[in-house]
Design an enzyme around this catalytic site. Structure first.
Site, mmCIF file in Angstrom:
data_model
loop_
_atom_site.group_PDB
_atom_site.id
_atom_site.type_symbol
_atom_site.label_atom_id
_atom_site.label_comp_id
_atom_site.label_asym_id
_atom_site.label_seq_id
_atom_site.Cartn_x
_atom_site.Cartn_y
_atom_site.Cartn_z
ATOM 1 N NE ARG A 126 -1.955 2.465 11.982
ATOM 2 C CZ ARG A 126 -1.007 1.621 12.362
ATOM 3 N NH1 ARG A 126 0.191 2.065 12.670
ATOM 4 N NH2 ARG A 126 -1.260 0.336 12.428
ATOM 5 C CD GLU A 163 -2.114 -1.501 2.828
ATOM 6 O OE1 GLU A 163 -1.685 -0.778 3.748
ATOM 7 O OE2 GLU A 163 -2.724 -2.555 3.028
ATOM 8 C CE LYS A 217 5.828 5.127 6.640
ATOM 9 N NZ LYS A 217 5.459 6.439 7.171
ATOM 10 C CE LYS A 229 9.407 2.765 9.774
ATOM 11 N NZ LYS A 229 8.991 3.488 10.957
ATOM 12 C CD GLU A 237 -1.261 7.701 8.437
ATOM 13 O OE1 GLU A 237 -1.292 6.691 9.195
ATOM 14 O OE2 GLU A 237 -0.330 8.509 8.422
ATOM 15 N NE ARG A 257 9.034 0.447 15.733
ATOM 16 C CZ ARG A 257 8.314 1.432 15.197
ATOM 17 N NH1 ARG A 257 8.056 1.420 13.918
ATOM 18 N NH2 ARG A 257 7.868 2.407 15.951
HETATM 19 P P1 AMP Z 1 6.623 5.695 10.623
HETATM 20 O O1 AMP Z 1 5.745 6.743 11.251
HETATM 21 O O2 AMP Z 1 7.617 6.221 9.630
HETATM 22 O O3 AMP Z 1 7.194 4.742 11.652
HETATM 23 O O4 AMP Z 1 5.669 4.766 9.715
HETATM 24 C C1 AMP Z 1 4.597 4.067 10.229
HETATM 25 C C2 AMP Z 1 3.335 4.865 10.078
HETATM 26 O O5 AMP Z 1 2.992 5.005 8.721
HETATM 27 C C3 AMP Z 1 2.124 4.210 10.651
HETATM 28 O O6 AMP Z 1 2.033 4.354 12.035
HETATM 29 C C4 AMP Z 1 0.993 4.925 9.952
HETATM 30 O O7 AMP Z 1 0.645 6.096 10.654
HETATM 31 C C5 AMP Z 1 1.610 5.348 8.650
HETATM 32 N N1 AMP Z 1 1.009 4.731 7.469
HETATM 33 C C6 AMP Z 1 0.748 5.396 6.329
HETATM 34 N N2 AMP Z 1 0.221 4.599 5.411
HETATM 35 C C7 AMP Z 1 0.100 3.364 5.970
HETATM 36 C C8 AMP Z 1 -0.385 2.106 5.510
HETATM 37 N N3 AMP Z 1 -0.844 1.938 4.268
HETATM 38 N N4 AMP Z 1 -0.313 1.062 6.378
HETATM 39 C C9 AMP Z 1 0.171 1.205 7.636
HETATM 40 N N5 AMP Z 1 0.637 2.374 8.119
HETATM 41 C C10 AMP Z 1 0.606 3.446 7.298
#
Ligand code: AMP
Length: 602
Positions: free
Chosen positions: A241, A234, A236, A466, A284, A460
């Site tokens: 969130r 998907e 990002k 990601k 999100e 995690r």
């Molecule tokens: P990070 O904040 O860089 O650790 O990345 C994780 C965050 O990406 C998650 O907590 C979500 O808020 C966000 N996110 C955005 N798109 C998605 C998605 N398709 N699936 C899961 N998380 C997502």
């Protein structure tokens, strides 16, 4: 509270994890169940369980004032010196408050006082309650009362260690404790069940948020597929969130810190209210740009579909940068203007509960199917903001989840719940393509998820990955423009750009994605007025406009006169803050080319 404070001192005094666990376990066993229940919450560093919305609303300055007032030596300089030395208000309280003869407090009394303080409005009323609490406490008790109040326990104890201690104290497995705590979001409640031997009775409760599953970073597409063979991929999204709880028409959204954030997004609940009976979704909230020309039943196809399966759902609009969403965060009241100017969408990508069943143990593949079904019908159809009120029969009639909300007499606002488009892939090349496409849509990168994985709240791991590679960018000057295709047919949206080679601009690439419709329309006007040679479809323009472009890698090529070409170039943004002279040079291009890994130098 005396026993709890002593236990905390002992926990702080050892760095050994097992020793800390043993101290907590012994302490819990020595207390009544009710005391142990409250203590478990305090030991995890909070005055209230995670799911509870109660907050003390006591600031550092009020605590400071009270400590100054109640201290043995009442001069400000002493308190300041102690605070500087110890670095936290709780520890300072332990040192400056006078010893007492009395009994001190029980944890139940502290809990009752916390609840009273949380339920009282106004600084002076709160201050009176707190003064009374600190007066009755021994200095050591006050130390930990203040530490819990400020969320600054600092004794090297995480909630996970309290879970371990609980397992030890009540002779149950850690797994059972973790599962119950995950479902309940309340370590006190979990203790109650553990102590009564009823952990198996723990049930997820709607409107009590579960923990969020988290992702680990990967560096490359290859790594992205190295942990599992087949992935759901998907975009990002760069938003916030949110876990949506839906029950009988009631909808609440919770943030990653498990705070309720529904108030900031008043247009979203009704978009979900129609979900079949009870559900919990993960997704999100994103500032969303709804395509202006789309009417309520039309779908548009924007650009070619990639082999990796770009779906029409993408054409529902696109995410705006996080900075746009920022204006919507933390607001208790959202004006009609803000609803209109910064619409949001909820991009749902997982379902944790539906049809009366907790789904977290089911593989993603199945959860994704259930989510598709739940949200079926809402892709491609939604209602656009309009100046006149409209009833929502279409929304109901067609079973989609779009909705209309009257914010003002003459206005209708719109929001949507969108099933985040998910692609299936097991090829790194396709993953690269999807990554480029995601970035071209303005998203941060990709989420790569193991189709066989359960949903693990609060963890995690490597089941969710990601990928948000930082790429080199170049500042380039637009030298020529062309009319676009599809919905961009009447606007100058394709830009050829170059970098400086001495006094001369040499072209290096061409890009047509990355700007908003509004920016393109403004640029079209500018280019029409600053055309130096009109070649019909193609126009040479005054070299004044600077763009920041991103790309995946750079190749040597004779397609452009610079001798280089960019692979998957996309416009990051306009740089009106830069003049053409500030753009990058061919030397910089050579440098980037030389720094690329050899396998990228096609
Ligand atoms: P990070 O904040 O860089 O650790 O990345 C994780 C965050 O990406 C998650 O907590 C979500 O808020 C966000 N996110 C955005 N798109 C998605 C998605 N398709 N699936 C899961 N998380 C997502």
């Amino acid at each position: 509270m005396r026993h709890l404070a002593s236990a905390c001192e002992a926990i702080a005094g050892t760095s050994k994890k097992l020793h800390k666990i043993a101290i907590v376990a012994d302490y819990l066993k020595s207390r009544t169940h009710r005391e142990a229940e409250i203590s478990a919450i305090f030991l995890s560093g909070r005055p209230f369980p995670v799911w509870e919305e109660a907050t003390l609303q006591v600031g550092g300055s009020l605590l400071w004032r009270l400590l100054g007032e109640l201290a043995e030596k009442k001069d400000d300089a002493t308190l300041t010196a102690v605070y500087r030395r110890l670095g936290d208000l709780g520890a300072a309280a332990g040192e400056v408050l006078p010893e007492k003869d009395g009994q001190g407090l029980s944890v139940l009394e502290v809990d009752a006082a916390f609840r009273q303080i949380a339920g009282t409005r106004g600084a002076s009323a709160k201050s009176a309650l707190l003064r009374d609490l600190l007066r009755r406490a021994t200095p050591l008790e006050a130390k930990y009362i203040v530490k819990i109040m400020t969320g600054d326990l600092r004794i090297g104890l995480k909630e996970s260690l309290v879970e371990e201690a609980m397992a030890k104290a009540y002779g149950v497995t850690l797994k059972q404790v973790q599962r119950a705590n995950m479902l309940l979001g309340d370590i006190g409640e979990t203790l109650k069940l553990a102590a009564a031997g009823r952990l198996a009775n723990a049930k997820m409760r709607l409107f009590h948020p579960l923990g969020f599953m988290l992702a680990s970073p990967v560096e490359s597409a290859g790594e992205g597929l190295s942990y599992f063979p087949a992935a759901a991929v998907e975009d990002k999204y760069d938003g916030i969130r949110a876990q949506a709880h839906v029950s009988e028409g009631e909808v609440k959204f919770f943030s990653r810190t498990r705070d309720e954030i529904t108030e900031s997004f008043p247009e979203l609940p009704s978009a979900l209210a129609g979900l079949p009976p009870d559900a919990i979704l993960d997704g999100e909230i994103v500032a969303w740009e709804y395509p202006a020309e789309l009417d309520q039943t039309q779908e548009i196809v924007d650009g070619p579909s990639t082999d990796a399966g770009e779906s029409k759902a993408m054409n529902l609009g696109r995410a705006r940068p996080f900075s746009a969403l920022q204006q919507r965060l933390g607001r208790k009241k959202v004006s009609a203007k803000m609803l209109r100017e910064t619409p949001v969408a909820y991009l749902a990508f997982d379902v944790l509960y539906a049809g009366g069943e907790l789904l977290i143990d089911r593989p993603l593949e199945e959860r994704a199917g259930i989510l598709d079904e739940l949200l079926a019908g809402n892709t491609g159809i939604y209602h656009r903001a309009t100046e006149s009120p409209r009833k929502s029969e279409t929304a109901e009639g067609q079973g989609n989840l779009s909705f209309e909300l009257e914010t003002q007499a003459e206005e209708v606002k719109v929001a949507s719940v969108i099933r985040a488009p998910a692609f299936r892939t097991s090829s790194p090349e396709q993953l690269e393509e999807l990554f480029t496409a995601a970035q071209a849509r303005g998203n941060e990168g990709l989420m790569i998820k193991d189709l066989t994985s359960p949903y693990t709240p609060g963890k995690r791991g490597k089941s969710w990955l990601k990928m948000k590679r930082e790429l080199a960018t170049l500042d380039v000057v637009v030298t020529a423009v062309e009319y676009g295709h599809g919905k961009r047919i009447g606007v100058l949206s394709d830009y050829t750009f170059g970098v400086w080679d001495g006094e001369r601009l040499v072209n290096i690439g061409k890009a047509y994605s990355g700007l908003t419709d509004a920016e393109i329309s403004e640029m079209t006007q500018w280019f029409l007025e600053h055309t130096t040679e009109d070649q019909g479809f193609h126009r040479l323009v005054e070299p004044k406009i600077v763009l920041q472009v991103a790309f995946n890698n750079m190749m040597q090529s004779d397609r452009h006169d610079s001798g280089f070409a960019l692979r998957f170039p996309r416009i990051v943004r306009l740089r009106p803050d830069k003049s053409a002279e500030d753009a990058d040079t061919i030397e910089r291009v050579r440098e980037i080319y030389a720094s690329q890994p050899t396998d990228k130098k096609a």
